[in-house]
Write an enzyme that holds these catalytic residues in place. Structure first.
Site, PDB file in Angstrom:
ATOM      1  CB  CYS A  11     -17.959 -19.926  16.567  1.00  0.00           C
ATOM      2  SG  CYS A  11     -18.775 -18.310  16.690  1.00  0.00           S
TER       3      CYS A  11
ATOM      4  CG  HIS B  45     -13.781 -18.724  18.558  1.00  0.00           C
ATOM      5  ND1 HIS B  45     -13.690 -19.077  17.225  1.00  0.00           N
ATOM      6  CD2 HIS B  45     -14.875 -17.920  18.669  1.00  0.00           C
ATOM      7  CE1 HIS B  45     -14.685 -18.518  16.557  1.00  0.00           C
ATOM      8  NE2 HIS B  45     -15.418 -17.816  17.408  1.00  0.00           N
TER       9      HIS B  45
ATOM     10  CD  GLU C 177     -10.832 -21.109  16.955  1.00  0.00           C
ATOM     11  OE1 GLU C 177     -11.489 -20.241  16.348  1.00  0.00           O
ATOM     12  OE2 GLU C 177     -11.338 -21.855  17.819  1.00  0.00           O
TER      13      GLU C 177
END
Length: 254
Positions: free
Chosen positions: A96, A218, A220
């Site tokens: 990002c 994202h 994660e």
């Protein structure tokens, strides 16, 4: 090397460093979160790591443009260090805001004699967007996407629209196999499948070596099945698909 060391490089405004370190730890790596100023003071610290990641957030408040100040710090003070890091066969990841940093610093091989040939700009909606998207990979160049065909991940950005200077620049990236991740109608997507108007539906790109990778979604934020928006109704109770990217990075050095 049983446990590669990962440098999570944060700056004022970064807010995804803890989640990213957690993802790398789950994947078997040994992450350290380091403030950018520490690396500026002691650039030799980079030698101790095998993976460097710039996580998501709003570095320096995204003043001027998203990721611009962080990218300028790299361009003017750490460019040689990170180019040596890449030349040593190591990996760089930008998620990002980190993607915005990598592309604006030139580490994704987007610059040429005429200057920057690609960037990330405001979504077509003109608004910050927070939702889940379907993604499809292309080719086998990118180390982080090895063995992955489809992904379903969250996005959260206002300046995630991939644009190129002209059609010749876009063609150059296509022919080099750098446009490795695209928004697509997969994995429970809802319209519009391309959420920000990115050219050729690009959601992520790598450099010409395949070892430097930036993406707007994202990974994660989907390393555990309970992070899926419909997790209570899903039969799949395994790990989140985002964890595969971090496993690939760790496995690269195993």
């Amino acid at each position: 090397m049983p446990q590669p060391r990962i440098l999570i490089l944060r700056a004022p405004g970064t807010n995804c460093d803890v989640e990213t370190a957690h993802a790398f730890q789950l994947a078997g790596g040994q992450p350290d979160v380091l403030h950018l100023n520490r690396l500026l003071e002691a650039p030799q610290l980079a030698v101790e790591y095998q993976v460097l990641c710039v996580p998501g957030g709003f570095s320096y408040g995204d003043d001027i443009a998203a990721g611009r100040i962080f990218a300028n710090q790299i361009r003017h003070h750490l460019s040689d260090v990170l180019q040596e890091f890449r030349s040593a066969g190591k990996l760089l990841l930008g998620i990002c805001n980190g993607f915005q940093v990598l592309i604006k610093s030139g580490l994704l091989d987007t610059d040429d004699a005429a200057g920057p040939a690609a960037s990330l700009t405001w979504n077509d909606s003109g608004c910050f967007m927070d939702r889940w998207v379907g993604l499809q990979t292309e080719g086998d160049k990118c180390v982080f996407l090895s063995g992955i065909n489809e992904l379903y991940l969250p996005i959260a950005h206002a300046e995630g629209k991939f644009v190129t200077r002209d059609q010749s620049a876009l063609k150059r990236f296509e022919e080099a196999g750098q446009l490795v991740l695209r928004y697509a109608d997969v994995g429970g997507s809802v319209q519009p499948f391309n959420p920000n108007g990115a050219e050729q539906d690009v959601a992520g790109m790598c450099d010409t070596t395949g070892r430097v990778f930036g993406l707007m979604p994202h990974p994660e934020r989907f390393v555990d099945f309970t992070q899926h928006p419909n997790w209570t109704r899903r039969e799949d109770r395994g790990e989140g698909v985002g964890l595969a990217l971090f496993r690939n990075a760790v496995r690269y050095f195993s």
